[in-house]
Enzyme design. Sequence first.
Site, short mmCIF file in Angstrom:
data_model
loop_
_atom_site.label_atom_id
_atom_site.label_comp_id
_atom_site.label_asym_id
_atom_site.label_seq_id
_atom_site.Cartn_x
_atom_site.Cartn_y
_atom_site.Cartn_z
N CYS A 61 46.74 54.70 33.72
CA CYS A 61 46.60 53.25 33.70
C CYS A 61 45.44 52.83 34.61
O CYS A 61 45.27 53.38 35.70
CB CYS A 61 47.89 52.59 34.17
SG CYS A 61 47.81 50.79 34.26
N CYS A 81 38.42 36.05 47.48
CA CYS A 81 38.93 37.26 46.84
C CYS A 81 37.86 38.35 46.82
O CYS A 81 38.02 39.37 46.15
CB CYS A 81 39.39 36.96 45.42
SG CYS A 81 38.11 36.26 44.35
#
Length: 449
Positions: A101, A404
Amino acid sequence: MTKAKGTGRGRRGGERRTSRRQTPAVDPRPLVVDIRSIGAGGDGVADDDGRPVYVPYTVPGDRVEVRPVASVAGGVRADILSFEAEGPHRVPPPCRHFGTCGGCALQHLDDTVYVDWKRGRVVEALARQGLGEVPVGAVVRSPASARRRATFAARRIGRDVVLGFNAAKSHLILDLAECPVLRPALVALLPSLRDLLRTMLEAMAAADVVVTETAAGVDLVFVMGREAGLDDRERLAGWAAENDVARVSWQGAEDVVEPIAARRPVTLSWGGADVAIPAGAFLQATAEGEAAIVERVLAATSEAARVADLYAGCGTIAFPLAASAKTVHAVEGEAGLVAAIERSAGAFSGRVSAEQRDLVARPLTVPELRRFDAVVFDPPRAGAAPQARMLAEAGVPTVVGVSCNPATFARDARTLVDSGYRLREVTPIDQFLWSPHVELVGVFSRDGS
């Protein structure tokens, strides 16, 4: 209908766009390397005669045989062929999908080293801008199973639908069975979503599904790349009722989000305001991370009477600010988010105002900024360079940056510091567990204030 913001992560159908530029050829002969550190992207970093070698899923102390596969960042990226020795900081990953993943990069790293690495990303970004002396606090962490928002990619392959996240460094989709990062209610929807998409996607067709858990239930946006037909609408309405979700919306070929089944109002409460959230609107990834950000902003601005909240979103910070400030002015570029603030601002008797404005093309000017005692800015990853230049000249007593992206925050911080601000403290906040991403809150004041 509302314009979409971030619902498809810049792609449609779960595929990443690939560059047509040719990657320089690398010598594929195997190497044996010793991993010495973790790079900014979460890969282990080794040295091969002065050339960095980036090896995913390794930890410091690993000795691995690798095969170089691509040229990157002045070095090469390599795949593991075998382990000759394992470093002391390796732990078993908690998810069966780890390594295939693309969502997590660091589940195999022990917790102490992981937290130090996350904090180090902030320290290093500041140091590159000559701000290495700035105090950086301990990392504030969100727990596992806390992420409330995600974008699933889907594709119809034969009779089946694969649904999940993109595989690591690939456009292929990993069919997700579990995820220790997401809230359980989002993972629980996966089997039913697969069944639904099997009836809506033609062979090899693709889609994205944006899922957000709220107090009202799960809110979904289907990013389909085509207009919704009558059959689609009926299926979605029936599915929403069967699965007791709060709202289902559709995004077609245009970036317009249309509610299909709104079964319950989707609201979030901030600072005493119940805000109706537009479908697909940006929210902080976790409630815990959001609370940490708001707490630090409020502490830094507690004595400010007039506050501006720039890149305000739906009012996540603006409404809590109104508990102590006499006036709060929220500025946001997306019309739907501004409307959401305005609908809830009435409860504050004119003390909260909102303005739609592109702060990159038209940042608040020096005279406008000088009306405020404090300014908060929370820009996208590209940062707030134009607005930082105006803030530097305006000299607002207190500035709080939420970011961020440590690199663009440090760049903007340098602009403020060069004009006379002092960066008093920075707090790293980890909302994206086991990923390379880290957020932060930084507090600035003018010398003497």
